[in-house]
Design an enzyme around this catalytic site. Structure first.
Site, PDB file in Angstrom:
ATOM      1  CG  HIS A 124      -2.122   0.914   0.920  1.00 53.57           C
ATOM      2  ND1 HIS A 124      -2.062   2.248   1.212  1.00 53.57           N
ATOM      3  CD2 HIS A 124      -3.331   0.692   0.345  1.00 53.57           C
ATOM      4  CE1 HIS A 124      -3.214   2.810   0.839  1.00 53.57           C
ATOM      5  NE2 HIS A 124      -4.000   1.876   0.309  1.00 53.57           N
ATOM      6  N   PRO A 125       0.581   2.213  -0.891  1.00 55.93           N
ATOM      7  CG  PRO A 125      -0.226   3.391  -2.742  1.00 55.93           C
ATOM      8  CD  PRO A 125      -0.528   2.221  -1.855  1.00 55.93           C
ATOM      9  CB  CYS A 126      -0.991   5.234   2.680  1.00 56.35           C
ATOM     10  SG  CYS A 126      -0.645   3.837   3.756  1.00 56.35           S
ATOM     11  NE  ARG A 127       4.383   4.995   7.430  1.00 56.43           N
ATOM     12  CZ  ARG A 127       5.279   5.906   7.758  1.00 56.43           C
ATOM     13  NH1 ARG A 127       5.043   7.177   7.536  1.00 56.43           N
ATOM     14  NH2 ARG A 127       6.420   5.551   8.325  1.00 56.43           N
TER      15      ARG A 127
END
Lengths: 315, 316
Positions: free
Chosen positions: A262-265
């Site tokens: 997941h790219p959120c960070r």
């Protein structure tokens, strides 16, 4: 959605599509197993060049299960800290044909299945589900069905130039395979094939919401049958499985959801790296983005040994 | 005559990615519906670290332009997706193979296969998609004219055992990757020539004298001692284009890269086709045997990745 065209890389760690392409070209040039892909033409994104929709590297070897690495016990963990020496040795022993180790790790796989954490993660499903197939009966029915399709007349044409070939792999790993019906999504038939070399395809797409690269992983077993979700989670750092790594629809491919980091960070981590470099008096070119990106996503998939030749120096 | 050895070819083995069926289902539901006209598709094969003798297809088969994976070469195909299992069963397989085979011969005669040699690597798929049960019945064929057998004049030799093989490798390395599927090496030690030529360059102004120094090269996806199936169409093209080569000893080099991209284990076969082929009455071969080695289709069960009930169960 708005697609950025002004670079915010240094301030926020995000990428424009143009910068993604530039960083991708750099990766392809320096790590030759990576290449651009066009994906499914019906899913082409207009903000990226038609033949540079996403990046892919195929058939990356994955010899060991992450779960084994983490759950085997203190002894292994100590070894792990000093690089991956301990487990690489184990792998070589297996190649030499010592089946003793195979047995040992087989047991281990079963032990893990009984592990409490594993059952919780699986919800209501039986923990042994991963190593057994409950479709056996149905498959047999299908095999019988298929016999009625066979055509006898076509063999009457004598062709002396056809060789009879048997794949080495098939003989070594699964002699019974010849008699089974192709089942593209079949889970592994025996516990011991879990130990054989799995391979992964890695994809990097441009995530237009987070404006960062996004990593996708697709795993295959020794017969190149796709791995189930549960099997793939064995190759993901257990701190990240089901939290950082989620199943979502791939922007350029048809088919079911795929595992993705997941790219959120990503932008945050990249921003910190940029700052660290700048504090050291250096400067980080945006073309290096994917090289660095692959370094930090490796903590999520530590046992997948993708080609990664460049070193990057923080100071 | 019993001491004559015949060169045998490793048949292609189809390898279908699940995404191939996902895309087919999408096309069937959204575009084709009741139409069952054929679609042209692309496949690919690799001659790097080859396993078996695979011809692969995935979702990208249906794209309008082929973009093959690294270290791979393109193959040209068609898919005939039937509406019912009865049509699938009843279809005249021999006639379909002959029809596809004739198209291949047309490409050889017209010169298309000479300027784009990838047209020699041919396949087609007969299929039926049971969208309700998520079962995909399919049968691959790799059409090829049944030309007179090739006599193997000496056992296959590894490239690394050939003197001056370094020159070969150097000449080959000059070629861009996509041009390495079929080409000709012109090796004349006396005149110190070692160059790689395209088929068009080497054959269009055919010089018999010069052809004595030709080695016919191709990317060989076979892991076996036998060359891959696609060499059969290559030989057919060469002898059809240059009939004077019939009865002569010809050298074929199957390029096989290892993990480190070395060509050491590439094989050279020296062969001779004694008689010409009568293309007016030629028969075609190439249907793939099923897993039991019988002439029959295969089935891919896609329930686990397509059935909504199964997907819900797996997405805990």
């Amino acid at each position: 959605m708005h697609i950025p065209n002004e670079s915010k890389f240094r301030e926020t760690g995000v990428l424009t599509p143009e910068e993604f392409v530039a960083a991708g070209d750099h990766l392809v040039h320096h790590c030759p197993t990576w290449q651009w892909a066009a994906g499914d033409e019906s899913k082409t994104k207009t903000y990226l060049p038609k033949d540079k929709q996403f990046l892919i590297t195929r058939n990356v070897a994955c010899y060991r299960r992450c779960k084994q690495m983490e759950y085997v016990g203190e002894e292994t963990l100590v070894e792990e800290e000093s690089g991956d020496g301990g487990w690489v040795e184990t792998h070589q022993l297996n190649d030499d044909g010592t089946s003793q180790l195979d047995d040992k790790i087989c047991e281990l796989t079963l032990d893990e299945s009984k592990d409490e954490m594993f059952t919780i993660e699986n919800g209501k499903r039986s923990p042994l589900r991963v190593v057994t197939t409950d479709d056996d009966n149905e498959d047999d029915d299908e095999a019988i069905d298929m016999d009625t399709f066979e055509e006898s007349g076509m063999l009457e044409l004598v062709d002396p130039a056809v060789a009879t070939t048997t794949r080495k792999q098939d003989i070594e790993t699964n002699p019974s395979n010849l008699a089974s019906v192709v089942n593209a999504s079949e889970t592994t038939n025996s516990a011991d094939s879990v130990l054989r070399t799995r391979t992964y395809d890695l994809h990097i797409t441009y995530d237009k919401y987070y404006q960062t690269p996004r990593l996708w992983v697709v795993g295959y077993d020794e017969q190149r049958k796709p791995l189930t979700v549960e099997q793939m989670y064995e190759d993901v750092s257990q701190d990240h499985a089901k939290k950082t790594v989620t199943m979502e629809s791939h922007p350029h491919l048809p088919g079911p959801n795929m595992a993705s980091v997941h790219p959120c960070r990503h932008a945050d981590i990249m921003k910190k790296i940029i700052q660290t470099v700048e504090e050291g008096g250096g400067q980080l070119g945006v073309h290096l983005y994917l090289i660095i990106f692959l370094k930090f996503v490796q903590t999520v998939i530590p046992t997948i040994e993708y080609d990664f030749t460049q070193n990057f120096n923080m100071s | 005559m019993s001491d004559i050895k015949i060169l045998q070819f490793a048949p292609f083995e189809s390898f279908v990615s699940p995404t191939f069926w996902h895309k087919l289902a999408e096309l069937k539901l959204d575009y084709d519906r009741l139409s069952d006209t054929k679609r042209s598709i692309f496949g690919y094969y690799t001659n790097r670290k080859a396993s078996g003798c695979l011809l692969e297809v995935d979702y990208s088969a249906y794209n309008s332009e082929a973009q093959v994976p690294k270290f791979s070469h393109v193959a040209h195909g068609n898919i005939y997706n039937k509406n019912t299992i009865e049509e699938f069963k009843a279809l005249d397989k021999t006639a379909l193979l002959a029809d596809e085979g004739k198209q291949l011969l047309d490409d050889m005669r017209s010169g298309r296969a000479l300027s784009d040699a990838s047209l020699l690597t041919r396949f087609f798929v007969l299929s039926f998609a049971d969208l309700k049960c998520h079962s995909y019945y399919y049968w691959f064929a790799f059409p090829c004219p049944l030309t007179p057998a090739l006599e193997l004049l000496s056992p296959a030799t590894k490239l690394k055992e050939i003197p001056n093989n370094g020159n070969y490798v150097e000449a080959i390395s000059v070629l861009p990757a996509h041009a390495q599927n079929f080409f000709i090496l012109h090796v004349n030690e006396q005149e110190k020539v070692c160059e790689a030529l395209s088929l068009t360059a080497a054959l269009s102004d055919f010089d018999e004298e010069r052809a004595q120094h030709y080695i016919y090269c191709f990317a060989d996806p076979s892991e076996y001692e036998n060359p891959a199936w696609l060499m059969r169409n290559y030989v057919a093209l060469l002898l059809q284009k240059c009939p004077t080569l019939i009865g002569k000893s010809l050298k074929f080099l199957g390029l096989r890269y290892d993990q480190q991209m070395h060509l050491d284990n590439s094989l050279i076969w020296e062969v001779r086709q004694a008689e010409a082929c009568n293309y007016e009455h030629v028969q075609f071969v190439g249907w793939e045997a099923n897993r039991n080695g019988k002439m029959g289709p295969r089935m891919a069960n896609m329930r686990d990745s397509m059935d909504p009930a199964k997907l819900a169960e797996n997405s805990v």
